[in-house]
Design a protein around this motif. Sequence first.
Motif, mmCIF file in Angstrom:
data_model
loop_
_atom_site.group_PDB
_atom_site.id
_atom_site.type_symbol
_atom_site.label_atom_id
_atom_site.label_comp_id
_atom_site.label_asym_id
_atom_site.label_seq_id
_atom_site.Cartn_x
_atom_site.Cartn_y
_atom_site.Cartn_z
ATOM 1 N N ASN A 118 7.855 -6.436 3.135
ATOM 2 C CA ASN A 118 6.464 -6.331 2.695
ATOM 3 C C ASN A 118 5.562 -5.838 3.821
ATOM 4 N N GLY A 119 5.813 -6.316 5.020
ATOM 5 C CA GLY A 119 5.011 -5.896 6.159
ATOM 6 C C GLY A 119 5.154 -4.409 6.442
ATOM 7 N N GLU A 127 -4.634 2.626 4.097
ATOM 8 C CA GLU A 127 -5.685 1.608 4.223
ATOM 9 C C GLU A 127 -5.219 0.372 4.968
ATOM 10 N N GLY A 128 -3.901 0.228 5.149
ATOM 11 C CA GLY A 128 -3.397 -0.953 5.807
ATOM 12 C C GLY A 128 -3.620 -2.202 4.977
ATOM 13 N N LEU A 129 -3.832 -3.319 5.658
ATOM 14 C CA LEU A 129 -4.023 -4.586 4.950
ATOM 15 C C LEU A 129 -5.404 -4.614 4.319
ATOM 16 N N ARG A 130 -5.455 -4.940 3.023
ATOM 17 C CA ARG A 130 -6.718 -4.985 2.295
ATOM 18 C C ARG A 130 -7.128 -6.431 2.024
ATOM 19 N N LEU A 143 -7.168 -8.250 13.706
ATOM 20 C CA LEU A 143 -6.061 -7.341 13.399
ATOM 21 C C LEU A 143 -6.255 -5.975 14.045
ATOM 22 N N GLY A 144 -5.215 -5.508 14.752
ATOM 23 C CA GLY A 144 -5.187 -4.159 15.298
ATOM 24 C C GLY A 144 -4.093 -3.350 14.627
ATOM 25 N N TYR A 145 -4.149 -2.027 14.808
ATOM 26 C CA TYR A 145 -3.153 -1.110 14.253
ATOM 27 C C TYR A 145 -2.602 -0.231 15.368
ATOM 28 N N LEU A 171 -1.046 -7.616 15.022
ATOM 29 C CA LEU A 171 -0.917 -6.170 15.205
ATOM 30 C C LEU A 171 0.006 -5.630 14.130
ATOM 31 N N MET A 172 -0.484 -4.610 13.399
ATOM 32 C CA MET A 172 0.359 -3.914 12.427
ATOM 33 C C MET A 172 0.872 -2.646 13.081
#
Length: 256
Positions: A118-119, A127-130, A143-145, A171-172
């Motif tokens: 899922n991650g 959009e990443g995590l909504r 949260l960073g990307y 961090l994603m």
Amino acid sequence: MTIEQLQFPSVKHLVSDEEWQLRVDLAAMYRMVAMFGWDDLIFTHITAKIPGTEHFLINPYGVMFEEVTASSLVKVNLHGEKVMESEYDIIPAGFLIHSTVHAARPDAHFVMHVHSINGVAVSAQKEGLRPLSQQSMYVLGSLGYHDYEGIALKEAERGTLARDLGSNQYLMLRNHGLLTTGRSAADAFLAMHKFESACMIQVRAQAGGGTLVAIPDWILDDAPNQIAAGRRGRGPEVIWAPMMRRVARHFPGFDE
């Protein structure tokens, strides 16, 4: 064919009481990852810094997460060199990520990185995590990307990785997975549980096909106050003893 279970000689008598407790907590974290199905066979990592040193504990390469024990963990320095005898090696790509985070963030006593399905799915979304769940509300404020730069073997990635993490707890890693930091095992684990849960909810909500309802901005803006009030002085440690009991029931022997 008879398959024998792995046996690791105890190192309890060779380390301090503080390091031994750290080893037990870290081994439990590996078993928890296996229990929740976040492991990618043997290809992700959780690390812990030994207080008062520049030494770190990491999983032995070639050992399944449900097999990791306190004694099996490999002790290395910031260069990934073993500082205590072990027949096992470590994965260079994994340690590049973890050593970078430990070096950049002295407060990150534990660093947890997973390739959960899922991650990774959410990390591939533009959009990443909504803000679709209460779980996501905990994550979004810290949260960073980090954009994908290939398998983490290039020294040049250290700079961008440290920059993208910044002071965040989450961090994603785009097209790659999730990472959390923590001052304690409980802190890093609970953060990862929220992170992966938020991603799972997002993927399932999207799969439902209906119109999605996002959490309003005014609630997100007030999230730190709500989270602090919800804890009422009790942080992540409140979940640690119950989780240790659960691991002991499912995967006994981690504390050997």
